[in-house]
Scaffold this motif. Structure first.
Motif, PDB file in Angstrom:
ATOM      1  N   ILE A   6     110.033  24.311  79.607  1.00  0.00           N
ATOM      2  CA  ILE A   6     111.257  24.485  80.232  1.00  0.00           C
ATOM      3  C   ILE A   6     111.121  24.450  82.022  1.00  0.00           C
ATOM      4  O   ILE A   6     110.291  25.745  81.664  1.00  0.00           O
ATOM      5  CB  ILE A   6     111.850  25.568  79.577  1.00  0.00           C
ATOM      6  CG1 ILE A   6     112.079  25.002  78.265  1.00  0.00           C
ATOM      7  CG2 ILE A   6     113.484  25.863  80.566  1.00  0.00           C
ATOM      8  CD1 ILE A   6     112.783  25.092  77.963  1.00  0.00           C
ATOM      9  N   GLY A   7     111.279  23.501  82.482  1.00  0.00           N
ATOM     10  CA  GLY A   7     111.178  24.193  84.007  1.00  0.00           C
ATOM     11  C   GLY A   7     112.643  24.405  84.878  1.00  0.00           C
ATOM     12  O   GLY A   7     113.328  24.338  83.627  1.00  0.00           O
ATOM     13  N   VAL A   8     112.619  25.740  85.894  1.00  0.00           N
ATOM     14  CA  VAL A   8     113.405  26.481  86.415  1.00  0.00           C
ATOM     15  C   VAL A   8     113.309  26.026  87.872  1.00  0.00           C
ATOM     16  O   VAL A   8     112.789  25.889  88.133  1.00  0.00           O
ATOM     17  CB  VAL A   8     114.098  27.627  85.932  1.00  0.00           C
ATOM     18  CG1 VAL A   8     114.142  28.361  86.795  1.00  0.00           C
ATOM     19  CG2 VAL A   8     113.379  28.162  84.839  1.00  0.00           C
ATOM     20  N   VAL A  33     107.044  27.682  80.327  1.00  0.00           N
ATOM     21  CA  VAL A  33     108.337  27.417  81.623  1.00  0.00           C
ATOM     22  C   VAL A  33     107.368  27.044  82.882  1.00  0.00           C
ATOM     23  O   VAL A  33     106.376  27.934  83.540  1.00  0.00           O
ATOM     24  CB  VAL A  33     108.799  29.131  81.282  1.00  0.00           C
ATOM     25  CG1 VAL A  33     108.878  29.342  82.848  1.00  0.00           C
ATOM     26  CG2 VAL A  33     109.325  29.380  79.727  1.00  0.00           C
ATOM     27  N   ILE A  34     107.882  26.343  83.529  1.00  0.00           N
ATOM     28  CA  ILE A  34     107.659  25.844  84.621  1.00  0.00           C
ATOM     29  C   ILE A  34     108.950  26.572  85.550  1.00  0.00           C
ATOM     30  O   ILE A  34     109.354  26.077  86.159  1.00  0.00           O
ATOM     31  CB  ILE A  34     107.297  24.304  85.209  1.00  0.00           C
ATOM     32  CG1 ILE A  34     106.592  24.020  83.589  1.00  0.00           C
ATOM     33  CG2 ILE A  34     106.559  23.673  86.152  1.00  0.00           C
ATOM     34  CD1 ILE A  34     106.976  23.595  81.979  1.00  0.00           C
ATOM     35  N   PRO A  35     108.200  27.367  86.653  1.00  0.00           N
ATOM     36  CA  PRO A  35     109.105  27.616  87.844  1.00  0.00           C
ATOM     37  C   PRO A  35     108.989  26.734  89.029  1.00  0.00           C
ATOM     38  O   PRO A  35     107.865  26.820  89.417  1.00  0.00           O
ATOM     39  CB  PRO A  35     108.249  29.070  88.324  1.00  0.00           C
ATOM     40  CG  PRO A  35     106.908  29.139  87.679  1.00  0.00           C
ATOM     41  CD  PRO A  35     106.841  27.840  86.418  1.00  0.00           C
ATOM     42  N   LEU A  53     103.576  33.373  86.500  1.00  0.00           N
ATOM     43  CA  LEU A  53     103.332  31.991  86.494  1.00  0.00           C
ATOM     44  C   LEU A  53     103.381  31.639  88.207  1.00  0.00           C
ATOM     45  O   LEU A  53     104.189  32.070  89.537  1.00  0.00           O
ATOM     46  CB  LEU A  53     104.482  31.485  85.819  1.00  0.00           C
ATOM     47  CG  LEU A  53     105.156  31.991  84.298  1.00  0.00           C
ATOM     48  CD1 LEU A  53     106.139  31.330  83.870  1.00  0.00           C
ATOM     49  CD2 LEU A  53     103.816  31.355  83.386  1.00  0.00           C
ATOM     50  N   LYS A  54     102.717  30.829  88.644  1.00  0.00           N
ATOM     51  CA  LYS A  54     102.377  30.384  89.514  1.00  0.00           C
ATOM     52  C   LYS A  54     103.704  29.179  90.370  1.00  0.00           C
ATOM     53  O   LYS A  54     103.927  28.052  89.293  1.00  0.00           O
ATOM     54  CB  LYS A  54     101.043  29.622  90.445  1.00  0.00           C
ATOM     55  CG  LYS A  54     100.493  30.456  90.049  1.00  0.00           C
ATOM     56  CD  LYS A  54      99.570  30.135  91.123  1.00  0.00           C
ATOM     57  CE  LYS A  54      98.218  30.494  91.286  1.00  0.00           C
ATOM     58  NZ  LYS A  54      97.337  30.241  92.385  1.00  0.00           N
ATOM     59  N   ILE A  55     104.644  29.232  90.809  1.00  0.00           N
ATOM     60  CA  ILE A  55     106.193  28.580  91.478  1.00  0.00           C
ATOM     61  C   ILE A  55     105.127  26.802  91.823  1.00  0.00           C
ATOM     62  O   ILE A  55     104.789  27.126  92.368  1.00  0.00           O
ATOM     63  CB  ILE A  55     106.828  29.201  92.391  1.00  0.00           C
ATOM     64  CG1 ILE A  55     107.636  30.295  92.719  1.00  0.00           C
ATOM     65  CG2 ILE A  55     107.544  27.897  92.631  1.00  0.00           C
ATOM     66  CD1 ILE A  55     108.492  30.346  91.714  1.00  0.00           C
ATOM     67  N   LYS A  56     105.978  26.021  91.280  1.00  0.00           N
ATOM     68  CA  LYS A  56     105.593  24.795  91.998  1.00  0.00           C
ATOM     69  C   LYS A  56     106.533  24.824  92.642  1.00  0.00           C
ATOM     70  O   LYS A  56     107.704  24.790  92.537  1.00  0.00           O
ATOM     71  CB  LYS A  56     105.360  24.010  90.256  1.00  0.00           C
ATOM     72  CG  LYS A  56     103.932  23.916  89.558  1.00  0.00           C
ATOM     73  CD  LYS A  56     103.985  23.310  88.928  1.00  0.00           C
ATOM     74  CE  LYS A  56     102.594  23.769  88.300  1.00  0.00           C
ATOM     75  NZ  LYS A  56     102.622  22.648  86.838  1.00  0.00           N
ATOM     76  N   THR A  57     106.464  23.693  93.410  1.00  0.00           N
ATOM     77  CA  THR A  57     107.711  22.706  94.146  1.00  0.00           C
ATOM     78  C   THR A  57     108.221  21.474  93.680  1.00  0.00           C
ATOM     79  O   THR A  57     107.914  20.701  92.731  1.00  0.00           O
ATOM     80  CB  THR A  57     106.531  21.826  95.984  1.00  0.00           C
ATOM     81  OG1 THR A  57     105.737  22.943  96.563  1.00  0.00           O
ATOM     82  CG2 THR A  57     107.832  21.122  96.445  1.00  0.00           C
TER      83      THR A  57
END
Lengths: 341, 341
Positions: A6-8, A33-35, A53-57
């Motif tokens: 799940i991407g947020v 979960v991908i923030p 969780l590390k934020i990705k662009t």
């Protein structure tokens, strides 16, 4: 069992934060979960089930392997990134206003029109917060008595504008206590100790976009091209939870109040708080972080043949945004509708 | 020229203070202002035109020689003291709810039904604050297009409850900033950052007294037993000025918005603030201490044949209370109606 990635998108925003919190409690089988957020936030961390969780662009390539992308980063981000997300294989559930009225896009409140989600083409829109709570409360009455017209006045919280607006109210109140000049940047006028009859921009017909969303989205979600909505949308100095004074007129006669209370209380996602002699009615400050739509002040409107007045409160960041989006995701998974049509 | 002796009962209250300020600017030929209040306040001073005036106790004997007594000390005080004041020769203008619906008592908004004041029997009632501002705004439209039904949601300031409520909002906001528990004594629930759908007590029909005042007083003041009012009264964390989201349906067709604006702006006591593209509309925080009823967000309601939505703001302590009372006094003097019938 297949587990979902799940991407947020907009994970550090007011709604994104609530999306993560809502996903923590969700029954969705989650693999990961991908923030995602703007480049400036890359590498910052958010918390999910106790893990950082590390934020990705949020950019091209970032959606590969994501099954469902929950978008809450504003209209421009949705317009730009949702086609990319869909192309990379994600089903987008979009919280912005960008696609809501597109004919090919289902506009879904799971308690109201779950079936509409089935025919999605990789994108489902989450309605406006004020519309969601109004319709969760009114759907059980519309089904039985056919609502012809709604007159609604809203009392909306600053969190609907985002984190900067929450900060603005906080800062204005602090400046007031210190006897300093009140700082102002988010809203065109002071919000502390004020009421702003202005949410989103103004249209030619004198209504705001926010008001016309309540008119147009209601018709689309209820699939009723005849229902009338006459709205006034107002921002008040409340941090969280929108309130609405709702007046309805129905085609069929309404039953006694006791029966209406029972119908509402048994409806999915609704809870009645209506014991006025004991001063119990829904209020924003006490309903922060709750998941239902709360209805009180239920009383006949004796000025029309079949009328009713209601006071409806819900957490605008939860049911009005994050929770409704997650519920759409749960619906797609549960019904095996993820592939769409 | 005869000069009048004016008594102000409840002179140290929120409305009483405004009555003194309004009298200072009044064109009434004033011989003397006599501030009256509860025994505990006897000997304290209030200021009038730069002079300190000593508070006298409002009791039997205190009204001798007073021509006009402006009452704003609550229902119980009005019930007890107004017969005494009248017996001692004063004409009472009463701001409480005690006598408003008595058939023998004129209920007067000078811009709306001045003629009603003529037939007084020593007592004229000042309407409820929410009703006054609604009717000043709607009267010019009712005269021309006959309003059949009003749906109104209010956004009311804490000053309507009195000085202790103003203090309560201040203290709650201060406690919030300091991270302390919010003190609560005046309202049944927290008012800071909240919306309370509860003003005055609840009646059998599920409406509050405040709401039914708007229904009943409107009919009496407009002398129209058919006009319908469907109200929701809500307190919000604003210090001063009530706002109202008003929806009307008229019998006759309404003209273009530009003509409605002109009619309203030319009406006595009304000022239109309605330039939404420049973000101009009435707002409570900027209208404190003003004397008119401000109308904005004027737009057709396209959900009924002849409908209109308006946003109406006025200072609840001024036009909603003190100013209206002083205007009634001025009317009586100007028309030579002080003796009544």
């Amino acid at each position: 069992m297949y587990k979902y990635r799940i991407g947020v998108v907009g994970a550090m925003g007011a709604v994104g934060t609530e999306m993560l919190a809502t996903l923590e409690k969700s029954t969705l089988p989650i693999a990961e979960v991908i923030p995602l957020d703007v480049k400036e936030n890359e590498g910052k961390t958010v918390s999910f089930r106790g893990q950082p969780l590390k934020i990705k662009t949020a950019e091209k390539g970032a959606f590969k392997g994501i099954d469902i992308a929950l978008f809450s980063a504003g209209e421009t981000a949705s317009l730009h990134l949702s086609p990319i997300a869909r192309e990379e294989g994600a089903v987008v559930i979009d919280n912005s206003n960008a696609f809501r009225m597109e004919p090919w896009v289902p506009l879904v409140v799971p308690e109201v029109n779950p079936e509409a989600a089935k025919a999605h083409k990789g994108l489902i829109a989450n309605p406006n917060c004020s519309t969601i709570q109004m319709l969760v409360a009114l759907k059980p009455l519309h089904d039985r008595y056919k609502i012809k017209r709604i007159v609604v006045a809203t009392y909306q919280a600053v969190s609907g504008t985002g984190l900067l607006a929450i900060e603005e109210l906080n800062k204005q109140v602090e400046a007031y206590i210190l006897g300093k000049e009140l700082p102002r940047s988010v809203y065109p006028h002071q919000i502390a100790f004020n009421a702003l009859p202005h949410i989103d921009s103004f249209l030619e017909n004198g209504y705001t976009k926010e008001e016309m969303k309540m008119f147009n989205e209601t018709r689309k979600i209820l699939d009723d091209p005849e229902i009338m909505v006459s709205p006034t949308a107002v921002r008040i100095p409340v941090f969280r939870c929108h309130s609405e004074a709702i007046n309805i007129e129905t085609e069929k006669p309404l039953p006694e109040i006791a029966e209406i209370v029972q119908i509402l209380d048994n409806a999915p996602g609704v809870k009645v708080i209506d014991d006025v002699q004991n001063r119990e009615y829904p209020m924003p400050v006490y309903l922060k972080g709750t998941d239902k739509v709360y209805v009180g002040r239920i009383r006949k409107d004796f000025t029309v043949p079949h009328g009713l007045n209601l006071w409806v409160v819900a957490d605008n960041l939860r049911k009005g945004a994050a929770l409704n989006a997650v519920q759409i995701a749960e619906l797609l998974v549960e019904k095996n509708w993820l592939k769409g049509e």
